[in-house]
Motif scaffolding. Structure first.
Motif, PDB file in Angstrom:
ATOM      1  N   ARG A  78      24.520   6.126  70.109  1.00  0.00           N
ATOM      2  CA  ARG A  78      25.773   5.367  70.000  1.00  0.00           C
ATOM      3  C   ARG A  78      26.640   5.844  68.847  1.00  0.00           C
ATOM      4  N   GLU A  79      26.023   6.327  67.786  1.00  0.00           N
ATOM      5  CA  GLU A  79      26.823   6.837  66.658  1.00  0.00           C
ATOM      6  C   GLU A  79      26.776   8.361  66.572  1.00  0.00           C
ATOM      7  N   LEU A  80      26.366   8.989  67.636  1.00  0.00           N
ATOM      8  CA  LEU A  80      26.270  10.442  67.660  1.00  0.00           C
ATOM      9  C   LEU A  80      27.614  11.084  67.327  1.00  0.00           C
ATOM     10  N   GLN A  81      27.586  12.077  66.471  1.00  0.00           N
ATOM     11  CA  GLN A  81      28.801  12.822  66.163  1.00  0.00           C
ATOM     12  C   GLN A  81      28.691  14.232  66.715  1.00  0.00           C
ATOM     13  N   TYR A  82      29.707  14.623  67.464  1.00  0.00           N
ATOM     14  CA  TYR A  82      29.741  15.984  67.987  1.00  0.00           C
ATOM     15  C   TYR A  82      30.560  16.817  67.029  1.00  0.00           C
ATOM     16  N   ASP A  83      29.963  17.819  66.421  1.00  0.00           N
ATOM     17  CA  ASP A  83      30.728  18.615  65.459  1.00  0.00           C
ATOM     18  C   ASP A  83      30.927  20.054  65.937  1.00  0.00           C
ATOM     19  N   GLY A  84      30.896  20.229  67.243  1.00  0.00           N
ATOM     20  CA  GLY A  84      31.272  21.531  67.793  1.00  0.00           C
ATOM     21  C   GLY A  84      32.729  21.511  68.236  1.00  0.00           C
ATOM     22  N   GLU A  85      33.139  22.587  68.907  1.00  0.00           N
ATOM     23  CA  GLU A  85      34.525  22.660  69.372  1.00  0.00           C
ATOM     24  C   GLU A  85      34.669  22.026  70.753  1.00  0.00           C
ATOM     25  N   THR A  86      35.915  21.721  71.116  1.00  0.00           N
ATOM     26  CA  THR A  86      36.185  21.236  72.474  1.00  0.00           C
ATOM     27  C   THR A  86      37.341  22.042  73.040  1.00  0.00           C
ATOM     28  N   PRO A  87      37.384  22.206  74.346  1.00  0.00           N
ATOM     29  CA  PRO A  87      38.493  22.959  74.940  1.00  0.00           C
ATOM     30  C   PRO A  87      39.765  22.109  74.930  1.00  0.00           C
ATOM     31  N   MET A  96      12.445   2.457  62.197  1.00  0.00           N
ATOM     32  CA  MET A  96      12.032   2.833  60.859  1.00  0.00           C
ATOM     33  C   MET A  96      12.882   4.007  60.387  1.00  0.00           C
ATOM     34  N   LYS A  97      13.350   3.938  59.169  1.00  0.00           N
ATOM     35  CA  LYS A  97      14.163   5.027  58.645  1.00  0.00           C
ATOM     36  C   LYS A  97      13.231   6.064  58.030  1.00  0.00           C
ATOM     37  N   ILE A  98      13.167   7.258  58.606  1.00  0.00           N
ATOM     38  CA  ILE A  98      12.344   8.328  58.067  1.00  0.00           C
ATOM     39  C   ILE A  98      13.292   9.413  57.589  1.00  0.00           C
ATOM     40  N   GLY A  99      13.336   9.638  56.287  1.00  0.00           N
ATOM     41  CA  GLY A  99      14.290  10.589  55.735  1.00  0.00           C
ATOM     42  C   GLY A  99      15.633   9.908  55.499  1.00  0.00           C
ATOM     43  N   LYS A 100      16.593  10.654  54.967  1.00  0.00           N
ATOM     44  CA  LYS A 100      17.870  10.054  54.561  1.00  0.00           C
ATOM     45  C   LYS A 100      18.921  10.101  55.644  1.00  0.00           C
ATOM     46  N   ASN A 101      18.807  11.085  56.521  1.00  0.00           N
ATOM     47  CA  ASN A 101      19.838  11.279  57.521  1.00  0.00           C
ATOM     48  C   ASN A 101      19.701  10.228  58.632  1.00  0.00           C
ATOM     49  N   THR A 102      20.726   9.412  58.822  1.00  0.00           N
ATOM     50  CA  THR A 102      20.630   8.395  59.880  1.00  0.00           C
ATOM     51  C   THR A 102      21.653   8.579  60.989  1.00  0.00           C
ATOM     52  N   ILE A 103      22.609   9.473  60.799  1.00  0.00           N
ATOM     53  CA  ILE A 103      23.621   9.697  61.839  1.00  0.00           C
ATOM     54  C   ILE A 103      23.324  11.008  62.557  1.00  0.00           C
ATOM     55  N   PRO A 104      22.953  10.933  63.829  1.00  0.00           N
ATOM     56  CA  PRO A 104      22.674  12.187  64.533  1.00  0.00           C
ATOM     57  C   PRO A 104      23.955  12.981  64.823  1.00  0.00           C
ATOM     58  N   ARG A 105      23.848  14.277  64.709  1.00  0.00           N
ATOM     59  CA  ARG A 105      24.955  15.194  64.998  1.00  0.00           C
ATOM     60  C   ARG A 105      24.455  16.316  65.884  1.00  0.00           C
ATOM     61  N   THR A 106      25.367  16.871  66.642  1.00  0.00           N
ATOM     62  CA  THR A 106      25.030  18.073  67.399  1.00  0.00           C
ATOM     63  C   THR A 106      26.291  18.880  67.630  1.00  0.00           C
ATOM     64  N   ALA A 107      26.127  20.180  67.759  1.00  0.00           N
ATOM     65  CA  ALA A 107      27.269  21.044  68.057  1.00  0.00           C
ATOM     66  C   ALA A 107      27.095  21.749  69.395  1.00  0.00           C
ATOM     67  N   ILE A 108      26.145  21.286  70.201  1.00  0.00           N
ATOM     68  CA  ILE A 108      25.853  22.017  71.431  1.00  0.00           C
ATOM     69  C   ILE A 108      26.686  21.527  72.610  1.00  0.00           C
ATOM     70  N   SER A 109      26.735  20.207  72.782  1.00  0.00           N
ATOM     71  CA  SER A 109      27.392  19.717  73.997  1.00  0.00           C
ATOM     72  C   SER A 109      27.953  18.327  73.789  1.00  0.00           C
ATOM     73  N   THR A 110      29.067  18.052  74.430  1.00  0.00           N
ATOM     74  CA  THR A 110      29.598  16.695  74.523  1.00  0.00           C
ATOM     75  C   THR A 110      30.187  16.550  75.922  1.00  0.00           C
ATOM     76  N   SER A 111      30.541  15.333  76.280  1.00  0.00           N
ATOM     77  CA  SER A 111      31.081  15.150  77.631  1.00  0.00           C
ATOM     78  C   SER A 111      31.843  13.851  77.716  1.00  0.00           C
ATOM     79  N   ASP A 112      32.702  13.760  78.718  1.00  0.00           N
ATOM     80  CA  ASP A 112      33.254  12.463  79.094  1.00  0.00           C
ATOM     81  C   ASP A 112      33.090  12.353  80.611  1.00  0.00           C
ATOM     82  N   GLU A 113      33.749  11.365  81.197  1.00  0.00           N
ATOM     83  CA  GLU A 113      33.519  11.166  82.618  1.00  0.00           C
ATOM     84  C   GLU A 113      33.940  12.373  83.449  1.00  0.00           C
ATOM     85  N   HIS A 114      34.915  13.133  82.940  1.00  0.00           N
ATOM     86  CA  HIS A 114      35.506  14.194  83.760  1.00  0.00           C
ATOM     87  C   HIS A 114      35.044  15.597  83.417  1.00  0.00           C
ATOM     88  N   ALA A 115      34.497  15.787  82.229  1.00  0.00           N
ATOM     89  CA  ALA A 115      34.186  17.157  81.826  1.00  0.00           C
ATOM     90  C   ALA A 115      32.946  17.190  80.954  1.00  0.00           C
TER      91      ALA A 115
END
Lengths: 271, 271, 271, 271
Positions: free
Chosen positions: D252-261, B1-20
């Motif tokens: 799956r569509e998460l966008q990371y908008d912080g910095e990366t090293p 269910m779509k609640i509110g207009k924003n449908t794309i989650p964003r964050t600036a705290i953390s990201t990762s890949d397999e190595h870091a």
């Protein structure tokens, strides 16, 4: 209602009067505030002892290692909870902590128990490498998972493992449990049939047991650490809410495999 | 269910890949584990910035000050919960955190908002001592409590207040919010008709706002701190359970003031 | 992060579009609201089937039996939580539910598993009375408690047991699991060395399994029931708060058995 | 610690001795088990009174209406929590309940307060239609949302509204609060500038206040109802886990908008 025989509550953690608060024997205001770091205070609270330099270094490192790994399920649950109940930050933190269970973060404690079991048997068995296969076999026979090995994202060794082991080495910690953890890693392919590498949940007890942190208290370490990460996410959620966006995305491919009444579904939506 | 207009989650705290794993722009394993204390990492997680020396000192001091004060209600709730559900440590921690609400620990945030309000008006009003009575009067008119003053046990100033203020002074923090907090204390007898002294929940924002800790994140500080205290109590509970003893004592003088059916009470018990 | 292999969520409980909400194949607004009791709806939600008359009678009886038993520990925890955080009713309910664990209310499910084990072996073993001692012995050998027998207050049979068994008999339910429960009660003195009588947590699965309620769903019954009791207590708490009075009483005889710094305790208080 | 003046706990809900459990003046085992439905027992527990036929019908209808609406955010949070901590069903239920906050389900209570306000002023104001615009204007002036109107999926009237109103009518309930709810709906376009229709959270208090259900207890109704839905979802989760699939989809569509090293992101992943 009297449940059990003990009716007089006792505690050795803290007492106070109007003028002073005593924690683990020390005067909070004179001896602790401004004189001890939060990490060392956590150690004192839990164990009753102040940590030495190695224990401080290792405890800080484990808390930093496990506090945050992005939008993992418990963080999503926490942010969805805050989006629905923004007035109750404590409720959203609690929802996130409730996901620190046996599957996700509980492995720190169960891996610690595995290491302690091997340590206890090592000398009688003729060394770690002799004790490991026997214990792994018992786990397999009892259909118990080997806790702390394998990771959904980090297929090679979780990068936090090497970082934690380096802190243990550099701080002069006892490295015996690291040896045990690595011995298990070497024996896993044969015992389990898969090449599962050490993850952070095994590295945490491996380094903490080496600085005397009590086995029984291991489960508290990821819980305290994750609370810090959850608070950061909830502050971001209050500024820019994504809780409902996460829940919208989560169900975009949802399949309903129950029945529907006749006539349902002229327009279609999965919830 | 779509609640509110924003449908794309964003964050600036953390990201990762397999190595870091990246947290707030830094490589967790290379730049943070072993190189940053848990307190500084909490600051980094929440604010995106590493703290300066004064902010570290003050944040450590507030976390230490508020983590533990004996068997307060939320600790009792937490220990009773663990006694009933000993397999789920995370559930008992969550139950304890749920008691960090508006009445007990929420005052850190609301006191911070009060100080920020006075700070914002001080220069136009001709100084702090001119701004305080006006704001206090508005609180009284709106029947809002003045958060952070008075304590059930510590009738004179809560001893943690002086300890926190000393840390702020010694670390070179901005003392403006301490001035505001003390000005309120001086005006309270006239505004409220009672001599309520500063308690720890007012001292925390007074020192943290002076090192640039964000107002919106204040509520997280007592929650993180109490989690450490709760984990200590729950470890003690696992060793020596008092959860049911507490609940037995709690109801020894319980009075039932409802009705009873005829014949009830040949033997007597309040629950 | 992909955890596990399953990436497409599925559910068979509910779907909806703009005009209709479907639950378990029925149109919520046309077929259910006003046409089904909450108890029957709970049965439908959990099992996918509407209950027959016996199942309705028995499920209602178990929910009524277990919903309320005064100021038990989880109710105390819940009321203390609301006293501290009165704005968040959901948080206080959650704190109370967190005490529905293995020791207190979880026995409904574990007793159910015990009965199912005996039922599964009864015909091969030559009847219930032959199967019971063997299973009890296995429990003792594995140091597992026999769930559902004994009660701290009700030393003779918990009075709810007879009431529940009467409902099962009067409604025409299958009584096989009651037979098993009573057979265990007869064998307990010999197996355990104590005369522990059936309590409500054993009576609940004994009657519910006899109306086809699924074993796996047993644990949900006390949780739903207790939520009703908790809401009643929390409404009373909002009208007349006793949360802090309970916590005060709980610690009146508290003994501090840790150390104190020199000079502490001119005035005395246990927290 | 003594917090507040009240030190003797009291309750009017339940008492017991070894032989009997008294709830709201009745003997649980003789008068209630097998003689009262769970819905009526909930009414008795909360209000101290047994419901009349209209109150039973309406309370059942509201509990059925609000218990389940698919994979809403709080259900997702609950299923993710169980996937991570499958041993602690109570923890996953608690996590789901923690999402019953002001934004999502709390509107039942706040809409009830709005209706009661209009009811209280209607006769002095010259009728409902005169009182409504004044109260709506006050809400707008105070920047308060009008609770219970509008729905993200059901753009026309939430279909549960008509079903609940029909139950109220058919059972002979007092329809005054339905009148008020519909009067508000008519005035909203002018007051708010949007055509927001009645949703289930307004319909619940509209029908419950008409059968004498107390305003203060309204918030408990969606919490009890949702607990039933959560238990159904958690049973499904134990059979076929989708908690981690939901969390995978969510990002799956998460966008990371912080910095990366430097050097990060040879391989790419959003968490």
């Amino acid at each position: 209602m009297k449940i059990g025989k003990n009716t007089i509550p006792r505690t050795a953690i803290s007492t106070s009067d109007e003028h002073a608060i005593v924690v683990r024997g020390a005067d909070l205001c004179k001896d602790l505030i401004g004189r001890i770091s939060f990490t060392d205070y956590f150690h004192l609270l839990v164990t009753g002892r102040r940590p030495g330099a190695a224990a401080t270094a290792v405890l800080d490192a484990t808390l930093v290692a496990i506090a945050e790994h992005g939008l993992v399920p418990s963080v999503q649950a926490s942010r969805m909870t805050l989006a629905a109940a923004p007035d109750a930050l404590q409720g959203a933190v609690a929802a996130g902590i409730l996901g620190c269970g046996s599957v996700i973060l509980g492995a720190s404690e169960t891996a610690g128990r595995l290491f302690a079991e091997i340590e206890a048997r090592a000398s009688a068995a003729g060394g770690i490498d002799a004790a490991v296969p026997a214990v792994l076999q018992e786990y397999r026979a009892a259909r118990r998972a080997i806790p702390g090995y394998g990771h959904p994202l980090h297929k090679e060794r979780d990068p936090r493992v090497a970082a934690l082991f380096a802190v243990a080495r550099d701080s002069g910690a006892d490295l015996r449990y690291i040896e045990i953890a690595e011995a298990i890693e070497r024996h896993i392919p044969q015992a389990v049939g898969k090449d599962l590498r050490l993850n952070v949940s095994a590295a945490i007890p491996a380094v903490l047991l080496g600085v005397g942190f009590p086995l029984a208290a291991l489960k508290g370490v990821p819980i305290l650490a994750r609370t810090a990460g959850l608070i950061a996410h909830l502050n971001e959620e209050l500024e820019q809410s994504i809780g409902f966006a996460l829940s919208y995305q989560a169900t975009r491919e949802l399949q309903y495999d129950g029945e529907t009444p006749p006539g349902f579904g002229g327009s279609q939506a999965a919830q």
